[in-house]
Design a protein around this motif. Structure first.
Motif, PDB file in Angstrom:
ATOM      1  N   LYS A   1      96.295  80.373  97.462  1.00 50.33           N
ATOM      2  CA  LYS A   1      96.032  79.458  96.361  1.00 50.33           C
ATOM      3  C   LYS A   1      96.468  80.118  95.050  1.00 50.33           C
ATOM      4  N   GLY A   2      97.179  79.383  94.248  1.00 49.83           N
ATOM      5  CA  GLY A   2      97.611  79.890  92.955  1.00 49.83           C
ATOM      6  C   GLY A   2      99.027  80.454  92.938  1.00 49.83           C
ATOM      7  N   PHE A   3      99.658  80.609  94.113  1.00 51.16           N
ATOM      8  CA  PHE A   3     101.032  81.116  94.137  1.00 51.16           C
ATOM      9  C   PHE A   3     101.977  80.022  93.666  1.00 51.16           C
ATOM     10  N   ARG A   4     102.837  80.367  92.713  1.00 48.88           N
ATOM     11  CA  ARG A   4     103.820  79.410  92.203  1.00 48.88           C
ATOM     12  C   ARG A   4     105.210  79.967  92.446  1.00 48.88           C
ATOM     13  N   ASP A   5     106.001  79.235  93.166  1.00 45.33           N
ATOM     14  CA  ASP A   5     107.391  79.609  93.399  1.00 45.33           C
ATOM     15  C   ASP A   5     108.250  78.776  92.456  1.00 45.33           C
ATOM     16  N   ILE A   6     108.872  79.444  91.503  1.00 46.41           N
ATOM     17  CA  ILE A   6     109.663  78.726  90.501  1.00 46.41           C
ATOM     18  C   ILE A   6     110.782  77.914  91.139  1.00 46.41           C
ATOM     19  N   GLY A   7     111.255  78.340  92.293  1.00 50.96           N
ATOM     20  CA  GLY A   7     112.338  77.628  92.962  1.00 50.96           C
ATOM     21  C   GLY A   7     111.950  76.235  93.396  1.00 50.96           C
ATOM     22  N   THR A   8     110.747  76.058  93.909  1.00 53.01           N
ATOM     23  CA  THR A   8     110.316  74.723  94.334  1.00 53.01           C
ATOM     24  C   THR A   8     109.972  73.861  93.130  1.00 53.01           C
ATOM     25  N   GLU A   9     109.578  74.477  92.030  1.00 53.87           N
ATOM     26  CA  GLU A   9     109.294  73.712  90.826  1.00 53.87           C
ATOM     27  C   GLU A   9     110.563  73.186  90.171  1.00 53.87           C
ATOM     28  N   LEU A  10     111.693  73.794  90.459  1.00 51.50           N
ATOM     29  CA  LEU A  10     112.965  73.375  89.863  1.00 51.50           C
ATOM     30  C   LEU A  10     113.454  72.040  90.407  1.00 51.50           C
ATOM     31  N   ILE A  11     113.128  71.750  91.650  1.00 50.13           N
ATOM     32  CA  ILE A  11     113.666  70.555  92.299  1.00 50.13           C
ATOM     33  C   ILE A  11     113.225  69.303  91.544  1.00 50.13           C
TER      34      ILE A  11
ATOM     35  N   GLU B   1     127.181  68.303  80.549  1.00 53.24           N
ATOM     36  CA  GLU B   1     126.663  67.115  81.230  1.00 53.24           C
ATOM     37  C   GLU B   1     125.255  67.393  81.750  1.00 53.24           C
ATOM     38  N   LEU B   2     124.449  66.341  81.796  1.00 52.48           N
ATOM     39  CA  LEU B   2     123.089  66.467  82.326  1.00 52.48           C
ATOM     40  C   LEU B   2     123.119  66.384  83.838  1.00 52.48           C
ATOM     41  N   VAL B   3     122.301  67.216  84.490  1.00 51.04           N
ATOM     42  CA  VAL B   3     122.235  67.244  85.950  1.00 51.04           C
ATOM     43  C   VAL B   3     120.777  67.265  86.396  1.00 51.04           C
ATOM     44  N   ARG B   4     120.583  66.954  87.657  1.00 47.63           N
ATOM     45  CA  ARG B   4     119.263  67.043  88.289  1.00 47.63           C
ATOM     46  C   ARG B   4     119.378  68.027  89.438  1.00 47.63           C
ATOM     47  N   VAL B   5     118.364  68.882  89.595  1.00 47.45           N
ATOM     48  CA  VAL B   5     118.357  69.881  90.663  1.00 47.45           C
ATOM     49  C   VAL B   5     117.947  69.217  91.973  1.00 47.45           C
ATOM     50  N   LEU B   6     118.788  69.371  93.013  1.00 46.79           N
ATOM     51  CA  LEU B   6     118.513  68.794  94.322  1.00 46.79           C
ATOM     52  C   LEU B   6     117.790  69.781  95.240  1.00 46.79           C
ATOM     53  N   LYS B   7     118.296  71.031  95.289  1.00 45.55           N
ATOM     54  CA  LYS B   7     117.655  72.043  96.122  1.00 45.55           C
ATOM     55  C   LYS B   7     118.046  73.422  95.628  1.00 45.55           C
ATOM     56  N   ARG B   8     117.343  74.426  96.134  1.00 45.90           N
ATOM     57  CA  ARG B   8     117.570  75.797  95.709  1.00 45.90           C
ATOM     58  C   ARG B   8     117.619  76.703  96.923  1.00 45.90           C
TER      59      ARG B   8
END
Length: 144
Positions: free
Chosen positions: A76-86, A123-130
């Motif tokens: 609990k409390g672990f934050r993975d910045i990679g999953t937050e980017l999606i 250009e603006l983009v959206r993150v799909l996966k990391r």
């Protein structure tokens, strides 16, 4: 050149590669190479035992730290910045061309990025996966 010096060079190269990849697997190999260097320093002619000791340490570290990492990531409390980017919006800093990587700024961080279609600078983009250090993006207007 002495065997222990060669082992230290190998350990250093693996450590630098680990810093670039952020996977932790090369860190364990680097520590194994350090153990090989220690064995080489004590027994310079025992090449077989240098390799065995280094490999054994690397395997043991890899096997026994995997459950610890899994437990830590599930805590609990672990934050993975990679999953937050999606799903987040970013801006292309260096254009993404077909078959080549570009650079995208998401929030305050810059990432190496790939895309199925070429995307120009600003250009603006959206993150799909990391993956470990590369994100996959798509044009923001392709979404809507």
């Amino acid at each position: 050149m002495d065997a222990w010096a060669i082992w230290l060079i190998i350990a250093g190269i693996l450590l630098i590669c680990e810093m670039l990849s952020l996977t932790f697997y090369l860190l364990w190999l680097s520590i194994g190479a350090l153990v090989g260097a220690a064995v080489a320093f004590v027994a310079p002619e025992a090449y077989f035992w240098q390799v065995v000791a280094g490999c054994l340490v690397a395997v043991v570290l890899t096997v026994f730290t995997k459950p610890l990492v899994r437990k830590y990531r599930g805590s609990k409390g672990f934050r993975d910045i990679g999953t937050e980017l999606i799903g987040k919006q970013g801006v292309v800093v260096e254009p993404i061309e077909e078959g080549k990587n570009g650079i995208v700024k998401v929030g305050g961080d810059t990432w190496t990025a790939t895309s199925a279609a070429p995307i120009g600078k600003d250009e603006l983009v959206r993150v799909l996966k990391r993956s470990s250090t590369i994100i996959e993006v798509e044009r923001w207007e392709d979404i809507y």
